[in-house]
Design a protein around this motif. Structure first.
Motif, mmCIF file in Angstrom:
data_model
loop_
_atom_site.group_PDB
_atom_site.id
_atom_site.type_symbol
_atom_site.label_atom_id
_atom_site.label_comp_id
_atom_site.label_asym_id
_atom_site.label_seq_id
_atom_site.Cartn_x
_atom_site.Cartn_y
_atom_site.Cartn_z
ATOM 1 N N ALA A 10 43.461 40.144 42.305
ATOM 2 C CA ALA A 10 44.567 40.668 41.537
ATOM 3 C C ALA A 10 45.713 41.181 42.395
ATOM 4 O O ALA A 10 45.644 42.233 42.942
ATOM 5 C CB ALA A 10 44.052 41.774 40.645
ATOM 6 N N LEU A 11 46.782 40.437 42.466
ATOM 7 C CA LEU A 11 48.018 40.821 43.163
ATOM 8 C C LEU A 11 49.115 39.802 42.750
ATOM 9 O O LEU A 11 48.790 38.696 42.505
ATOM 10 C CB LEU A 11 47.777 40.797 44.664
ATOM 11 C CG LEU A 11 46.638 41.663 45.131
ATOM 12 C CD1 LEU A 11 45.879 40.996 46.250
ATOM 13 C CD2 LEU A 11 47.095 43.002 45.566
ATOM 14 N N GLY A 38 48.556 50.952 32.564
ATOM 15 C CA GLY A 38 47.378 51.618 33.110
ATOM 16 C C GLY A 38 46.211 50.697 33.384
ATOM 17 O O GLY A 38 45.060 51.097 33.265
ATOM 18 N N ALA A 39 46.476 49.440 33.765
ATOM 19 C CA ALA A 39 45.418 48.457 33.961
ATOM 20 C C ALA A 39 44.573 48.702 35.206
ATOM 21 O O ALA A 39 43.477 48.202 35.313
ATOM 22 C CB ALA A 39 46.020 47.051 34.038
ATOM 23 N N GLY A 40 45.072 49.451 36.157
ATOM 24 C CA GLY A 40 44.312 49.711 37.377
ATOM 25 C C GLY A 40 43.121 50.608 37.097
ATOM 26 O O GLY A 40 43.066 51.311 36.098
ATOM 27 N N GLU A 73 37.165 42.101 39.707
ATOM 28 C CA GLU A 73 38.311 41.534 38.998
ATOM 29 C C GLU A 73 39.518 42.475 39.050
ATOM 30 O O GLU A 73 40.643 42.035 39.208
ATOM 31 C CB GLU A 73 37.931 41.248 37.541
ATOM 32 C CG GLU A 73 38.994 40.548 36.752
ATOM 33 C CD GLU A 73 39.258 39.113 37.199
ATOM 34 O OE1 GLU A 73 40.369 38.632 36.947
ATOM 35 O OE2 GLU A 73 38.376 38.497 37.805
ATOM 36 N N THR A 74 39.298 43.765 38.956
ATOM 37 C CA THR A 74 40.382 44.738 38.939
ATOM 38 C C THR A 74 40.771 45.186 40.343
ATOM 39 O O THR A 74 41.949 45.318 40.651
ATOM 40 C CB THR A 74 40.001 45.972 38.086
ATOM 41 O OG1 THR A 74 39.632 45.512 36.790
ATOM 42 C CG2 THR A 74 41.155 46.939 37.981
ATOM 43 N N GLY A 75 39.794 45.420 41.200
ATOM 44 C CA GLY A 75 40.051 45.781 42.592
ATOM 45 C C GLY A 75 41.097 46.869 42.759
ATOM 46 O O GLY A 75 41.030 47.904 42.108
ATOM 47 N N LEU A 76 42.060 46.633 43.615
ATOM 48 C CA LEU A 76 43.106 47.622 43.900
ATOM 49 C C LEU A 76 44.389 47.364 43.109
ATOM 50 O O LEU A 76 45.465 47.846 43.478
ATOM 51 C CB LEU A 76 43.400 47.651 45.409
ATOM 52 C CG LEU A 76 42.250 48.169 46.266
ATOM 53 C CD1 LEU A 76 42.558 47.998 47.747
ATOM 54 C CD2 LEU A 76 41.929 49.618 45.942
ATOM 55 N N THR A 106 49.047 43.624 42.311
ATOM 56 C CA THR A 106 48.813 44.535 43.424
ATOM 57 C C THR A 106 50.173 44.932 43.989
ATOM 58 O O THR A 106 50.964 44.086 44.388
ATOM 59 C CB THR A 106 47.928 43.889 44.492
ATOM 60 O OG1 THR A 106 46.711 43.493 43.866
ATOM 61 C CG2 THR A 106 47.624 44.861 45.603
ATOM 62 N N LEU A 107 50.430 46.223 44.016
ATOM 63 C CA LEU A 107 51.757 46.747 44.308
ATOM 64 C C LEU A 107 52.001 47.042 45.782
ATOM 65 O O LEU A 107 53.138 47.331 46.162
ATOM 66 C CB LEU A 107 51.978 48.034 43.496
ATOM 67 C CG LEU A 107 51.760 47.908 41.989
ATOM 68 C CD1 LEU A 107 51.913 49.271 41.316
ATOM 69 C CD2 LEU A 107 52.712 46.887 41.397
#
Length: 171
Positions: A10-11, A38-40, A73-76, A106-107
């Motif tokens: 995820a990025l 708020g998906a993180g 799947e969500t990670g960072l 991923t920000l």
């Protein structure tokens, strides 16, 4: 976060370049809608000890354990920072081929470290670009993937072949 075929990590896609009559300039990085909702995920506890052994020495980290499909799947995603002594370890539970990560949602830039089943670094995707969906393949069989703050691997001199000490790897 990851995709065994193409690297679902995820990025997403880097800074947007706008063209105007006066020339081109880079716009600020836009927060994806997924991150504003708020998906993180919150920091995964408990943090686990992990040590990287390089030619420059031994470097201790405390890592989150992404050991389930949902956590991997969500990670960072959507995180705004990763401390220099923190990271996330993705445990695939067995030797796995054809792994690649990407940077959707991923920000922040990350170093993505692909780790062989024997606990040695296979390859490193250094300073992966925020929001870039380009697959970053491991290039061989791995057991785990470690994500650190972008540039941290270079700071500690981490190279392919260096040792990762963590409970999932044989010592």
């Amino acid at each position: 976060m990851f995709n065994l075929l193409f690297g679902r990590r995820a990025l997403i896609a880097g800074a947007v370049v706008l063209v105007s009559a006066g020339g081109a300039f880079a716009a600020p990085l836009a927060i994806p809608p997924a991150c504003t909702a708020g998906a993180g995920q919150a920091e995964l506890k408990p943090l686990q000890p992990l040590t990287l052994v390089t030619d420059k020495g031994r470097f201790a980290f405390r890592v989150e354990d992404a050991d389930t499909y949902a956590r991997r799947e969500t990670g960072l995603m959507c995180r705004k920072a990763v401390a220099a002594d923190r990271g996330m370890l993705f445990d695939f539970r067995k030797p796995t081929d054809n792994v690649a990560f990407w940077m959707r949602n991923t920000l922040i830039p990350l170093d993505i470290i692909y780790i062989r089943p024997n606990g040695r670094v296979l390859s490193i995707a250094r300073n992966a670009r925020p929001l870039d969906e380009t697959p970053l393949p491991a290039g061989g069989q791995i057991r785990g993937v470690l994500e650190l703050a972008g540039g941290r691997a270079a700071q500690i001199g981490l190279m392919p072949g260096d040792q990762v000490i963590h409970r999932i790897f044989p010592q």
